[in-house]
Design an enzyme around this catalytic site. Structure first.
Site, mmCIF file in Angstrom:
data_model
loop_
_atom_site.group_PDB
_atom_site.id
_atom_site.type_symbol
_atom_site.label_atom_id
_atom_site.label_comp_id
_atom_site.label_asym_id
_atom_site.label_seq_id
_atom_site.Cartn_x
_atom_site.Cartn_y
_atom_site.Cartn_z
ATOM 1 N N HIS A 62 1.630 2.088 -3.545
ATOM 2 C CA HIS A 62 0.555 2.904 -4.118
ATOM 3 C C HIS A 62 0.700 4.350 -3.648
ATOM 4 O O HIS A 62 0.509 5.304 -4.420
ATOM 5 C CB HIS A 62 -0.808 2.378 -3.656
ATOM 6 C CG HIS A 62 -1.309 1.189 -4.406
ATOM 7 N ND1 HIS A 62 -1.359 1.128 -5.783
ATOM 8 C CD2 HIS A 62 -1.844 0.016 -3.947
ATOM 9 C CE1 HIS A 62 -1.884 -0.038 -6.143
ATOM 10 N NE2 HIS A 62 -2.176 -0.728 -5.066
ATOM 11 N N GLU B 113 0.823 -1.210 0.000
ATOM 12 C CA GLU B 113 0.000 0.000 0.000
ATOM 13 C C GLU B 113 0.858 1.260 0.000
ATOM 14 O O GLU B 113 0.471 2.280 -0.572
ATOM 15 C CB GLU B 113 -0.956 -0.007 1.192
ATOM 16 C CG GLU B 113 -1.975 -1.139 1.178
ATOM 17 C CD GLU B 113 -2.810 -1.186 -0.101
ATOM 18 O OE1 GLU B 113 -2.995 -0.136 -0.748
ATOM 19 O OE2 GLU B 113 -3.275 -2.290 -0.457
#
Length: 716
Positions: free
Chosen positions: A499, A496
């Site tokens: 991202h 994550e």
């Protein structure tokens, strides 16, 4: 298509939400004024439930006025007088939508659910109104027809706008447009119901243990968390509660010696949202029928063809071809894994065949036996703050950015941590970054990244810098220990954060191309490639330290982690590829009446030759990726599609050095900064110097080489 277009899209006005609000109340609505906060972080403590719908109404009104101004321009349409005003329109709508979408997912409540029942349909209807605006589309088409003289990123933006409008009904007749609007509204309402059912069903399930002997095998941290969960439910001492949230569910399946307890958890999870008030099976049927109508209206063979048409894969067949190259060797490896587990179970006197609820448990026992590696001991080196140091160290060494906590910054929940991200060399502000890592009843399952503000560059060389956040559901701290993460949770945090870097480091000029506004099957490249650093010895020695002693992770443990890196990879790959293939089969359906969802799943599994010891990573009633929104519908394959890129790309880092400045610069400049401003495959080639192949993925997962002989047999 792009998030910023959706966020900026305009829709039908809500039924007078503003009309019932007096001027003083409107003046106090924080969404309707500039944020007087550091870096324009939303002033969460000033936002109340009563602000959302009036702000949505005002945002729609503002957007309509801005669109009217664009289409009323008497001058011939150009990029400067049509696309650029559209790019920067909808400021109020952006602000309220970003906050509402974030909090509805991560900090929901009965009040938010009630607001959502009006917010999502209205937002969807307004998106339809904008993309079906004939006058606006005519101006976009004029720019599109004259796009060859534009800069490359401008040309791509116009092409994307044109495709987005046509894919959303711009070329339909007035009657067909009304049909499409009705279908889109229906889908928005169905997604809302699916997600509400899933959250409620997840929170409703619990296993209460009253006999401590049933907890044999479980790590102390899991037992402590279960005891605290019991206290939260006022059950008192001598009780332990396990839930379907991953930090509770997965350790039980992995470590509990009690086979019946494992079976209860497995069956509870795999029957989630399949009955009672939270039954998602009827919702799935309605979604599939609505998608059939939508694909037909837009001239596509089926919904899968519609969803893959505008991404790298281009067709369902291309996506399936990739998946089957991975599926067959994965199934072959599963057969090996099950044989090892069955042998171990037999040697221990187990008079049973390995079942799905045994897989995690015996995979862990095999790992301990083969590699002398006990993950419950490994976790002691991965406290959440240590792992956070790891991701920040990685970012600073690769990309030259520094993270400084902002303790007084606004936050939407007290467990959120906010950071000022700056250029380590110049001190220039790069982004705001927020983390929200622990589960709660108001948060949906899973982990994700999004933003409260996007990024773009203005003509005067000034820019808007983004506000990015990561959300997770990681193991909570207990009274005695900090949050100790599993290896899977460590990789998820790195994922994550990848991202997040894609969003934070964006330098794309246009809002619609910034950060993660890229093709769906390209968006997972930055996230997945950064997972590789998590277990690299050079970085492990920096961040993996024992939570009690501060001792750096021992070299022998690192060696064991490296040796076991592809352990259980058949299971991991097959359940993921299986779910992606199930998703694609749903995309091929054209139905106008209900089907038996369970029977459909079973047929797909049978056709694939799904091993009996495992199932799809997500069963349909809780497959939120594909039925909770359009986001990954006929697109769950993208995780493996992008892994072809990330595995190939990381091999370059391994060849040059995992912190090689030149390789990091090329990745940053060609992938992280560019966003969706160029063709994704060309961006990858610019970074890597060549196109990728599936071979690197198979090598990374330990599925290449000798396994291919077994794979050939499995495919017969």
């Amino acid at each position: 298509m792009k998030n910023s277009i959706l966020i900026a899209a305009a829709a039908l006005t809500l039924a007078s939400a503003c009309n019932s609000t007096n001027k003083n109340e409107m003046a106090e609505n924080p969404f309707l004024a500039p944020y007087e906060t550091p870096y324009e972080i939303p002033p969460f403590d000033e936002i109340s439930y009563g602000h959302y719908l009036p702000a949505l109404d005002s945002g729609i009104a503002q957007k309509k006025a801005q669109i009217l101004e664009i289409v009323s321009n008497p001058d011939s349409a150009t990029f400067e007088n049509t696309i650029m005003p559209l790019e920067h329109s909808g400021e109020i709508l952006d602000k309220v939508a970003y906050v509402f979408f974030a909090l509805d997912e991560s900090n929901s409540s009965p009040e938010m659910v009630e607001i959502a029942e009006k917010f999502y349909p209205a937002y969807s209807q307004f998106a339809d109104e904008m993309t079906m605006n004939d006058s606006l589309f005519a101006r976009i088409k004029t720019v599109y027809d004259n796009r060859e003289s534009l800069d490359p990123d401008q040309k791509r933006a116009v092409e994307d706008y044109y495709k987005d409008f046509t894919r959303n009904g711009a070329l339909l007749s007035p009657e067909k447009k009304e049909e499409l609007k009705a279908v889109n509204t229906e889908l928005a309402e169905l997604y809302l119901t699916f997600n509400k059912n899933l959250l409620n069903a997840t929170n409703a399930f619990e296993i209460v243990v009253t006999d401590s002997t049933e907890l044999a095998g479980l790590p102390a941290s899991s037992i402590a968390q279960a005891a605290e969960a019991a206290k939260e439910r006022n059950l008192g001492d001598g009780n332990w509660v396990f839930t379907l949230h991953a930090p509770s569910r997965l350790p039980l399946l992995q470590y509990a010696d009690n086979r019946e307890l494992r079976r209860k958890m497995y069956e509870g999870y795999t029957t989630l949202a399949t009955s009672g008030e939270c039954n998602n099976l009827p919702i799935i049927n309605k979604v599939l029928q609505a998608r059939t109508k939508k694909a037909a209206l837009l001239g596509f063979e089926n919904y899968g063809a519609y969803m893959t048409d505008n991404v790298m894969a281009k067709t369902v067949a291309n996506a399936e071809n990739l998946l089957m190259q991975i599926w067959k060797p994965a199934v072959a490896r599963v057969q090996q894994e099950v044989a090892e587990m069955q042998e171990l179970a037999n040697s221990e006197g187990g008079n049973f065949k390995i079942e799905p609820w045994d897989y995690y448990y015996y995979a862990e026992k095999v790992r301990q036996k083969k590699y002398d590696l006990d993950e419950s001991k490994v976790r002691e080196y991965f406290a959440v703050d240590s792992v956070r140091k790891g991701i920040f160290t990685m970012a600073e060494r690769l990309y030259g950015v520094k993270f400084t906590e902002m303790p007084d910054a606004p936050k939407y929940y007290d467990e959120v941590t906010v950071y000022d991200v700056t250029d380590a060399a110049t001190g220039e502000h790069v982004s705001v970054f927020m983390t929200d890592y622990f589960p709660r009843a108001s948060k949906r399952q899973g982990a994700w990244m999004s933003e409260f503000k996007g990024s773009w560059q203005n003509a005067d060389s000034t820019s808007s810098r983004p506000i990015i956040y990561n959300v997770g559901n990681f193991s909570r701290p207990t009274a005695d220990t900090p949050a100790l993460l599993t290896l899977d949770e460590v990789e998820t945090m790195f994922h994550e954060f990848g991202h997040g870097l894609h969003g934070m480091l964006s330098r794309a000029r246009l809002k619609s191309q910034a950060g993660t506004n890229v093709d769906r099957d390209f968006v997972e490249l930055p996230s997945q490639i950064h997972e590789h650093w998590a277990m690299e010895p050079e970085l492990l020695r920096v961040y993996a330290k024992h939570y009690k002693t501060g001792e750096v992770i021992p070299d022998d443990m690192i060696a064991k982690l490296q040796a076991s890196s592809t352990h259980n990879m058949g299971f991991t790959t097959a359940e993921l590829a299986g779910a992606a293939l199930l998703d694609l089969q749903y995309g091929k359906l054209n139905i106008d009446s209900d089907i038996d969802i369970a029977a459909f799943e079973s047929k797909v599994a049978s056709d694939l030759g799904m091993p009996a010891e495992l199932t799809f990573r997500y069963r349909s009633p809780y497959f939120k990726h594909i039925f909770g929104s359009d986001g990954y519908a006929s697109g769950y394959y993208t995780y493996l599609w992008a892994e072809v890129l990330d595995a190939d790309g990381f091999e370059l880092f391994k060849e040059k050095g995992i912190f090689d400045p030149e390789t990091a610069r090329k990745f940053k400049e060609n992938i992280l900064e560019k966003g969706g401003s160029e063709d994704p495959m060309q961006l990858y080639i610019n970074f890597r110097g060549q196109a990728p192949s599936v071979d690197a993925l198979l090598r990374n997962r330990g599925l290449a080489g000798a396994n291919m002989d077994l794979a050939a047999k499995a495919g017969k």
